[in-house]
Design a protein around this motif. Structure first.
Motif, PDB file in Angstrom:
ATOM      1  N   ASP A 178      -1.934 -48.029  46.395  1.00 47.80           N
ATOM      2  CA  ASP A 178      -1.316 -48.951  45.443  1.00 47.80           C
ATOM      3  C   ASP A 178      -0.153 -48.259  44.737  1.00 47.80           C
ATOM      4  OD1 ASP A 178      -3.221 -50.750  46.182  1.00 47.80           O
ATOM      5  OD2 ASP A 178      -4.319 -50.725  44.282  1.00 47.80           O
ATOM      6  N   ARG A 179       0.848 -49.061  44.391  1.00 47.35           N
ATOM      7  CA  ARG A 179       2.059 -48.528  43.778  1.00 47.35           C
ATOM      8  C   ARG A 179       2.173 -49.044  42.346  1.00 47.35           C
ATOM      9  NH1 ARG A 179       5.714 -49.374  49.334  1.00 47.35           N
ATOM     10  NH2 ARG A 179       4.410 -47.924  50.543  1.00 47.35           N
ATOM     11  N   TYR A 180       2.325 -48.119  41.424  1.00 48.04           N
ATOM     12  CA  TYR A 180       2.424 -48.436  40.011  1.00 48.04           C
ATOM     13  C   TYR A 180       3.856 -48.167  39.563  1.00 48.04           C
ATOM     14  CZ  TYR A 180      -2.708 -48.382  39.952  1.00 48.04           C
ATOM     15  OH  TYR A 180      -4.044 -48.647  40.189  1.00 48.04           O
ATOM     16  N   VAL A 181       4.452 -49.132  38.873  1.00 49.25           N
ATOM     17  CA  VAL A 181       5.843 -48.974  38.472  1.00 49.25           C
ATOM     18  C   VAL A 181       6.034 -49.390  37.022  1.00 49.25           C
ATOM     19  CG1 VAL A 181       6.584 -49.479  40.833  1.00 49.25           C
ATOM     20  CG2 VAL A 181       6.680 -51.284  39.123  1.00 49.25           C
ATOM     21  N   ILE A 205       3.185 -51.462  32.672  1.00 49.75           N
ATOM     22  CA  ILE A 205       2.966 -50.853  33.987  1.00 49.75           C
ATOM     23  C   ILE A 205       2.456 -51.946  34.921  1.00 49.75           C
ATOM     24  CG2 ILE A 205       1.710 -49.119  35.312  1.00 49.75           C
ATOM     25  CD1 ILE A 205       1.422 -47.503  32.719  1.00 49.75           C
ATOM     26  N   LEU A 206       3.120 -52.116  36.068  1.00 52.54           N
ATOM     27  CA  LEU A 206       2.714 -53.095  37.075  1.00 52.54           C
ATOM     28  C   LEU A 206       2.116 -52.383  38.278  1.00 52.54           C
ATOM     29  CD1 LEU A 206       5.471 -55.851  37.530  1.00 52.54           C
ATOM     30  CD2 LEU A 206       3.172 -56.133  36.622  1.00 52.54           C
ATOM     31  N   ARG A 207       1.060 -52.969  38.817  1.00 48.68           N
ATOM     32  CA  ARG A 207       0.458 -52.457  40.049  1.00 48.68           C
ATOM     33  C   ARG A 207       0.807 -53.398  41.206  1.00 48.68           C
ATOM     34  NH1 ARG A 207      -4.554 -53.233  42.759  1.00 48.68           N
ATOM     35  NH2 ARG A 207      -5.269 -54.607  41.062  1.00 48.68           N
ATOM     36  N   PHE A 208       1.337 -52.832  42.280  1.00 45.98           N
ATOM     37  CA  PHE A 208       1.670 -53.590  43.485  1.00 45.98           C
ATOM     38  C   PHE A 208       0.704 -53.211  44.603  1.00 45.98           C
ATOM     39  CE2 PHE A 208       5.469 -53.790  41.010  1.00 45.98           C
ATOM     40  CZ  PHE A 208       6.157 -54.935  41.394  1.00 45.98           C
ATOM     41  N   THR A 209       0.297 -54.208  45.385  1.00 45.24           N
ATOM     42  CA  THR A 209      -0.603 -53.977  46.511  1.00 45.24           C
ATOM     43  C   THR A 209      -0.031 -54.620  47.764  1.00 45.24           C
ATOM     44  OG1 THR A 209      -1.862 -55.986  46.034  1.00 45.24           O
ATOM     45  CG2 THR A 209      -2.644 -53.936  45.022  1.00 45.24           C
ATOM     46  N   PRO A 210      -0.454 -54.158  48.956  1.00 42.47           N
ATOM     47  CA  PRO A 210       0.002 -54.811  50.189  1.00 42.47           C
ATOM     48  C   PRO A 210      -0.452 -56.267  50.229  1.00 42.47           C
ATOM     49  CG  PRO A 210      -1.017 -52.683  50.662  1.00 42.47           C
ATOM     50  CD  PRO A 210      -1.321 -52.994  49.222  1.00 42.47           C
ATOM     51  N   ASN A 211       0.439 -57.140  50.715  1.00 42.92           N
ATOM     52  CA  ASN A 211       0.123 -58.552  50.846  1.00 42.92           C
ATOM     53  C   ASN A 211       0.903 -59.065  52.051  1.00 42.92           C
ATOM     54  OD1 ASN A 211       0.061 -61.408  50.628  1.00 42.92           O
ATOM     55  ND2 ASN A 211      -0.380 -61.253  48.432  1.00 42.92           N
ATOM     56  N   ALA A 212       0.213 -59.207  53.176  1.00 39.16           N
ATOM     57  CA  ALA A 212       0.889 -59.544  54.429  1.00 39.16           C
ATOM     58  C   ALA A 212       1.599 -60.881  54.372  1.00 39.16           C
ATOM     59  CB  ALA A 212      -0.122 -59.532  55.579  1.00 39.16           C
ATOM     60  N   VAL A 224      -1.131 -53.776  34.262  1.00 40.73           N
ATOM     61  CA  VAL A 224      -2.172 -52.814  33.903  1.00 40.73           C
ATOM     62  C   VAL A 224      -2.421 -52.816  32.393  1.00 40.73           C
ATOM     63  CG1 VAL A 224      -2.854 -50.390  33.970  1.00 40.73           C
ATOM     64  CG2 VAL A 224      -1.572 -51.379  35.877  1.00 40.73           C
ATOM     65  N   VAL A 225      -3.681 -52.977  32.031  1.00 38.42           N
ATOM     66  CA  VAL A 225      -4.067 -52.870  30.619  1.00 38.42           C
ATOM     67  C   VAL A 225      -4.330 -51.386  30.343  1.00 38.42           C
ATOM     68  CG1 VAL A 225      -5.648 -53.673  28.836  1.00 38.42           C
ATOM     69  CG2 VAL A 225      -5.082 -55.171  30.740  1.00 38.42           C
ATOM     70  N   TRP A 226      -3.263 -50.692  30.054  1.00 38.25           N
ATOM     71  CA  TRP A 226      -3.382 -49.230  29.972  1.00 38.25           C
ATOM     72  C   TRP A 226      -3.653 -48.725  28.564  1.00 38.25           C
ATOM     73  CZ3 TRP A 226       0.242 -46.281  27.236  1.00 38.25           C
ATOM     74  CH2 TRP A 226       1.438 -46.932  26.879  1.00 38.25           C
ATOM     75  N   LEU A 227      -3.496 -49.596  27.570  1.00 38.85           N
ATOM     76  CA  LEU A 227      -3.808 -49.218  26.199  1.00 38.85           C
ATOM     77  C   LEU A 227      -5.213 -49.680  25.825  1.00 38.85           C
ATOM     78  CD1 LEU A 227      -0.450 -50.123  24.429  1.00 38.85           C
ATOM     79  CD2 LEU A 227      -1.408 -47.818  24.638  1.00 38.85           C
ATOM     80  N   ALA A 228      -5.868 -48.939  24.961  1.00 40.47           N
ATOM     81  CA  ALA A 228      -7.175 -49.345  24.440  1.00 40.47           C
ATOM     82  C   ALA A 228      -7.017 -50.624  23.618  1.00 40.47           C
ATOM     83  CB  ALA A 228      -7.762 -48.227  23.582  1.00 40.47           C
ATOM     84  N   PRO A 229      -8.091 -51.407  23.465  1.00 40.28           N
ATOM     85  CA  PRO A 229      -8.010 -52.650  22.685  1.00 40.28           C
ATOM     86  C   PRO A 229      -7.445 -52.405  21.290  1.00 40.28           C
ATOM     87  CG  PRO A 229     -10.092 -52.539  23.842  1.00 40.28           C
ATOM     88  CD  PRO A 229      -9.435 -51.204  24.034  1.00 40.28           C
ATOM     89  N   GLY A 230      -6.430 -53.190  20.930  1.00 43.15           N
ATOM     90  CA  GLY A 230      -5.828 -53.075  19.610  1.00 43.15           C
ATOM     91  C   GLY A 230      -4.773 -51.999  19.475  1.00 43.15           C
ATOM     92  N   ALA A 231      -4.635 -51.144  20.486  1.00 40.74           N
ATOM     93  CA  ALA A 231      -3.664 -50.046  20.410  1.00 40.74           C
ATOM     94  C   ALA A 231      -2.260 -50.558  20.723  1.00 40.74           C
ATOM     95  CB  ALA A 231      -4.040 -48.939  21.381  1.00 40.74           C
ATOM     96  N   THR A 232      -1.270 -49.910  20.164  1.00 36.29           N
ATOM     97  CA  THR A 232       0.128 -50.248  20.419  1.00 36.29           C
ATOM     98  C   THR A 232       0.893 -48.984  20.788  1.00 36.29           C
ATOM     99  OG1 THR A 232       0.716 -49.987  18.084  1.00 36.29           O
ATOM    100  CG2 THR A 232       0.084 -52.194  18.821  1.00 36.29           C
ATOM    101  N   PHE A 233       2.057 -49.198  21.371  1.00 38.44           N
ATOM    102  CA  PHE A 233       2.916 -48.074  21.744  1.00 38.44           C
ATOM    103  C   PHE A 233       4.326 -48.406  21.266  1.00 38.44           C
ATOM    104  CE2 PHE A 233       5.416 -45.688  25.052  1.00 38.44           C
ATOM    105  CZ  PHE A 233       5.038 -44.423  24.619  1.00 38.44           C
ATOM    106  N   PRO A 234       4.986 -47.495  20.538  1.00 41.16           N
ATOM    107  CA  PRO A 234       6.224 -47.856  19.846  1.00 41.16           C
ATOM    108  C   PRO A 234       7.498 -47.747  20.683  1.00 41.16           C
ATOM    109  CG  PRO A 234       5.601 -45.625  19.267  1.00 41.16           C
ATOM    110  CD  PRO A 234       4.511 -46.152  20.155  1.00 41.16           C
ATOM    111  N   SER A 235       7.410 -47.259  21.883  1.00 42.78           N
ATOM    112  CA  SER A 235       8.624 -46.982  22.643  1.00 42.78           C
ATOM    113  C   SER A 235       8.509 -47.546  24.052  1.00 42.78           C
ATOM    114  CB  SER A 235       8.859 -45.470  22.705  1.00 42.78           C
ATOM    115  OG  SER A 235      10.085 -45.170  23.322  1.00 42.78           O
ATOM    116  N   ASN A 236       9.581 -47.415  24.815  1.00 43.86           N
ATOM    117  CA  ASN A 236       9.546 -47.793  26.224  1.00 43.86           C
ATOM    118  C   ASN A 236       9.104 -46.613  27.072  1.00 43.86           C
ATOM    119  OD1 ASN A 236      10.471 -50.461  25.861  1.00 43.86           O
ATOM    120  ND2 ASN A 236      12.588 -49.756  25.732  1.00 43.86           N
TER     121      ASN A 236
END
Length: 244
Positions: A178-181, A205-212, A224-236
């Motif tokens: 899988d490819r994460y971008v 963050i997006l996850r891409f998978t093969p799809n014929a 992708v839900v990469w942050l814990a519940p309620g957490a925020t991130f201030p930058s890109n």
């Protein structure tokens, strides 16, 4: 470079660039063992090494890591001008390295490189900022003198919305493929008929998978839900490396 553990919602500074006098933005990075491969978004002077251009990569071998504690040595790893990366649009803004030492690179804009650096006037590889190139280094060429071959590894242009986007972070799961971008700025990509349509911004963050069935053979499958519940991130985000 920050480290983040979702299960405990804890952050730390892994690589403190200012402490080792690299003050330019880290535009791309990847781990090779305990070493860190670094690409800078602007010309970065490194004591004892010289100036790394945005088309170059350096290897950092740490003696210690952390906030106000990052120490180690730098060495040349990849000289982009040796293998055809010469323009501002060809600056490296996403990077991953596989177990065989092949580099997977995306750039800030469109460009062209020779298929084989040993034959710079021969066949060419054209690419855009949503593409991922694969560079296979010639034996023993990692360092100040770089040689090898290029291939267009992934062209996601046919995925709905991707033609207008710029991949600026890339990681591939060695186990699943899988490819994460991450993507520069706000975006809306994908098609509901092929896995879904996803919107996001520079913190996503997006996850891409093969799809014929999907155009180009790939489709986004998850925001992708990469942050814990309620957490925020201030930058890109402009570079990612994921672990399990």
């Amino acid at each position: 470079i920050l480290s983040y553990i979702k299960s405990s919602n804890t952050w730390d500074i892994l690589y403190d660039g200012s402490y080792v006098r690299t003050t330019k933005n880290v535009g791309a990075f990847a781990f090779q063992g305990s070493d860190i491969l670094l690409g800078f978004s602007a010309a970065q002077t490194i004591t004892g090494l010289g100036t790394a251009a945005p088309q170059d990569l350096v290897r950092f071998t740490p003696a210690s890591l952390g906030y106000n504690n990052t120490t180690g040595t730098f060495a040349w790893f990849f000289d982009g001008s040796d293998v055809g990366l010469t323009t501002a649009a060809e600056a490296i803004d996403a990077l991953w390295i596989d177990a065989e030492g092949k580099l997977y690179i995306s750039t800030a804009g469109s460009g062209v490189v020779p298929e084989n650096s040993a034959n710079p006037t021969g066949a060419k590889v054209k690419f855009q900022d949503e593409d991922v190139l694969r560079f296979t280094p010639a034996a023993g060429s990692n360092g100040a003198s770089t040689a090898g071959t290029w291939a267009l590894y992934w062209d996601p242009t046919l995925i709905t919305g991707m033609a207008a986007e710029d991949i600026n972070g890339y990681w591939e799961d060695p186990a699943s493929g899988d490819r994460y971008v991450t993507i520069l700025g706000s975006f809306a990509v994908g098609n509901a008929a092929y896995g879904g349509r996803f919107t996001g911004n520079g913190k996503t963050i997006l996850r891409f998978t093969p799809n014929a069935a999907a155009p180009g053979g790939w489709a986004p499958a998850e925001k992708v839900v990469w942050l814990a519940p309620g957490a925020t991130f201030p930058s890109n985000i402009d570079g990612i490396e994921m672990g399990r």
